[in-house]
Design an enzyme around this catalytic site. Structure first.
Site, short mmCIF file in Angstrom:
data_model
loop_
_atom_site.label_atom_id
_atom_site.label_comp_id
_atom_site.label_asym_id
_atom_site.label_seq_id
_atom_site.Cartn_x
_atom_site.Cartn_y
_atom_site.Cartn_z
CG ASP A 113 -102.34 3.58 -44.60
OD1 ASP A 113 -102.33 4.77 -44.98
OD2 ASP A 113 -103.12 3.16 -43.71
CD GLU A 115 -86.40 -14.06 -50.07
OE1 GLU A 115 -85.76 -14.03 -49.01
OE2 GLU A 115 -87.56 -14.56 -50.19
C1 NOJ Z 1 -103.10 7.27 -43.82
C2 NOJ Z 1 -103.92 7.52 -45.03
O1 NOJ Z 1 -103.23 8.40 -45.87
C3 NOJ Z 1 -105.24 8.09 -44.56
O2 NOJ Z 1 -106.03 8.55 -45.62
C4 NOJ Z 1 -105.95 7.02 -43.77
O3 NOJ Z 1 -107.15 7.56 -43.21
C5 NOJ Z 1 -105.08 6.52 -42.61
N1 NOJ Z 1 -103.73 6.26 -43.03
C6 NOJ Z 1 -105.65 5.23 -42.06
O4 NOJ Z 1 -105.46 4.20 -42.98
#
Ligand code: NOJ
Length: 578
Positions: free
Chosen positions: A218, A272
């Site tokens: 993310d 690894e």
């Molecule tokens: C991207 C995620 O897909 C989204 O749903 C989220 O709100 C933001 N990152 C923050 O984590």
């Protein structure tokens, strides 16, 4: 249930993920086994046969970790456990084992830019006070102004427009500020602190030991912030893709070069672990050992490719098809740039049309090509043309599934599910809606629970009929069991497409991708894919001997032959010739 060994390299000598089709499960909304109205891991396991029959290679699970759910799980309070609302670690183990038994890999989400404010380390940082090692795990700073009453810098974010929130210290007085690029409950980790990096190595190893096949990272372009957290005149941008090519105007919180050190480190951790697992494996073990790292990074191709260098990540989500209008010239330009920039670093692109942050493509494409739709659609907005969205949505899906590289599908798109654009305000839960006071519609409309059975409570989503977001009555016609009986349904189109994609090797390299008279034409030695982005029928010449094998409308007879190797492709339709 038979064990289906997977091989790291396919018949053409490519790693499995080069052309994999990976299906995103948003656990809250997929299937609810215990009837509380919230999807859960046992619900996912119960529907693995649907995914195996669809023909995908892997699933990606959005976060199921312990979380107060301020951002639907992208606010993690414990990276090493399953939230009780989704089940238990034993449920996750069962899901992974059952998926592997069906030949499906499992990729999980990791959220390293920020945690939840409920994370025990953030709570410890609040208690420990300024200057403590606990505070050094996050980005705390003194405020500006005489009494520190102004945020440390002018970075935008949060519900009051600032990425900073001030805390009360132990004595009850106003104190330092913490950084949160996203919601107020999502404090950013300080990745300049080696203890943060060490902690995340352990998180990766914990899940690798449990047998997961990779991580979707993310905000992979976040984490590293520019030294000194400077204010900088940033050219404002519209939409999701962040312009970072020019270092002079690169936003100081995005796409900093230092982020690549983190990705290289993670690659080493994963490699690894894989090597150690291979060394231990016996001859008859299934070879689920070729793990992948996938970046979520909303960047232009020139910057995105840096994440794909050989010692960094395997894949990056490619935002191109999410933001490119349904027009052949634009599509071909975007596709070509992605192919070229990925090739420059020896990587393969990925393609995606829908996910949990974006208006579903069956709805997006029901508008004029140039309408910006980043902020969601509400009942007070202009409504889409449902029929056009379905028609173009199916055409776009067949185009995407014929592009070289990997494909990401979002749950429900195999049903042609449209966005729910008329959710009432009181049902909305997305923090984007709540923190903006309703000024932004937010993302709930693409997260409404999936209709499985037309005549069951909550359309089969939950046994009790409960559903955390209300499902509209018209979901009935999109239910999976209705589509099962209709050979022209979107469900059957996706199934056929994923099978043929393998047979025709449509995930492999293409000889050419061209725009002609409003058509996107993707040619390979034994196939030709033509997407007509105009509303009118257009004639096209295809290589000798090819004939339609799949049509997005569902009827190959609807593509008249108009001469030797010439065919009339109907408007807003994609045809696969093979
Ligand atoms: C991207 C995620 O897909 C989204 O749903 C989220 O709100 C933001 N990152 C923050 O984590």
């Amino acid at each position: 249930m038979s064990s289906a060994p997977q091989h790291p390299v396919d018949d053409a000598g490519r790693p499995w993920w080069h052309d994999a089709v990976i299906y995103q499960v948003y656990p809250r909304s997929f299937a609810d086994a215990n009837g509380d109205g919230m999807g859960d891991l046992a619900g996912v396991t119960a529907h693995l046969d649907h995914l195996a029959a669809l023909g995908v290679d892997a699933i990606w699970l959005s976060p199921f970790y312990t979380s107060p759910q301020s951002d639907c799980g992208y606010d993690v309070a414990d990276y090493l456990d399953v939230d009780p609302m989704f089940g238990t670690l034993a449920d996750l183990d069962d899901l992974v084992a059952q998926a592997h038994g069906r030949g499906l890999r499992v990729v999980v989400d990791i959220v390293p830019n920020h945690s939840s404010s409920a994370h025990r380390l953030f709570q410890a940082a609040l208690t420990a006070g300024p200057g403590s090692p606990e505070r050094a795990m996050y980005v705390f700073r003194d405020g500006r102004g005489e009494r520190g009453e102004l945020p440390p810098n002018a970075w935008p974010g949060g519900d009051d427009g600032s990425a900073w929130t001030r805390v009360r210290e132990a004595d009850g007085a106003w104190g330092q500020w913490y950084l949160h690029i996203f919601g107020i409950d999502q404090p950013d980790w300080d990745w300049t602190n080696p203890a943060v990096a060490d902690m995340f190595d352990d998180v990766l190893r914990f899940w690798l030991d449990r047998g997961v096949d990779g991580f979707r990272i993310d905000v992979a372009h976040g984490m590293a912030k520019e030294d000194g957290l400077p204010d900088r005149a940033i050219a404002p941008w519209e939409g999701w893709v962040i312009p970072t090519v020019d270092p002079a105007t690169r936003p100081p919180m995005w796409d900093q070069d230092a982020v690549h050190d983190i990705h290289r480190r993670w690659r080493r951790v994963v490699d690894e672990h894989t090597a150690a697992q291979r060394a231990r494996r016996t001859a008859d073990d299934p070879a689920y050992d070729d793990r992948i790292l996938v970046a979520e990074a909303w960047l232009e191709p020139e910057r995105l490719q840096l994440y794909l260098r050989p010692d960094e990540l395997h894949q990056a989500f490619n935002p191109d098809l999410l933001v490119t209008p349904w027009r052949a010239d634009d599509l071909v330009a975007a596709i070509t740039t992605s192919l070229e920039t990925c090739a420059a670093v020896g990587a393969m692109p990925t393609w995606v049309l829908s996910n949990h942050d974006i208006v579903r493509h069956a709805t997006r494409l029901g508008y004029a090509a140039d309408r910006p739709l980043g902020g969601g659609i509400g009942p007070r907005d202009e409504q889409p043309d449902r029929e056009l969205g379905q028609r173009r949505g199916r055409a776009a899906s067949l185009l995407m599934m014929a592009l070289p590289g990997g494909v990401y599908l979002y749950e429900g798109e195999e049903l042609g599910l449209p966005e729910v654009t008329d959710l009432p305000d009181e049902a909305r839960l997305d923090y984007v809606f709540l923190e903006s006071g309703g000024a932004q519609v937010g993302r709930d409309g693409c997260r409404v629970p999936i209709p499985w059975r037309a005549d069951a409570p909550a359309f089969g989503f939950s046994p009790t009929g409960r559903s955390w977001l209300p499902q509209p009555e018209w979901f009935r016609e999109f239910a999976a069991d209705v589509q099962e009986l209709d050979p022209d349904s979107t469900l059957w189109l996706y199934r056929r497409a994923l099978r043929l994609r393998r047979d025709l090797d449509l995930g492999g390299p293409a000889s050419s991708v061209e725009a002609r008279d409003g058509l996107v034409v993707v040619t390979r030695p034994a196939s030709c894919v033509v997407a007509n982005t105009t509303g009118e029928s257009v004639e096209v010449a295809v290589p000798a001997g090819l004939a339609p094998v799949l049509v997005s409308l569902g009827d190959a007879g609807g593509v008249p032959r108009v001469g030797e190797d010439r065919w009339a492709v109907p408007g807003d339709v994609t045809v696969w010739f093979g």
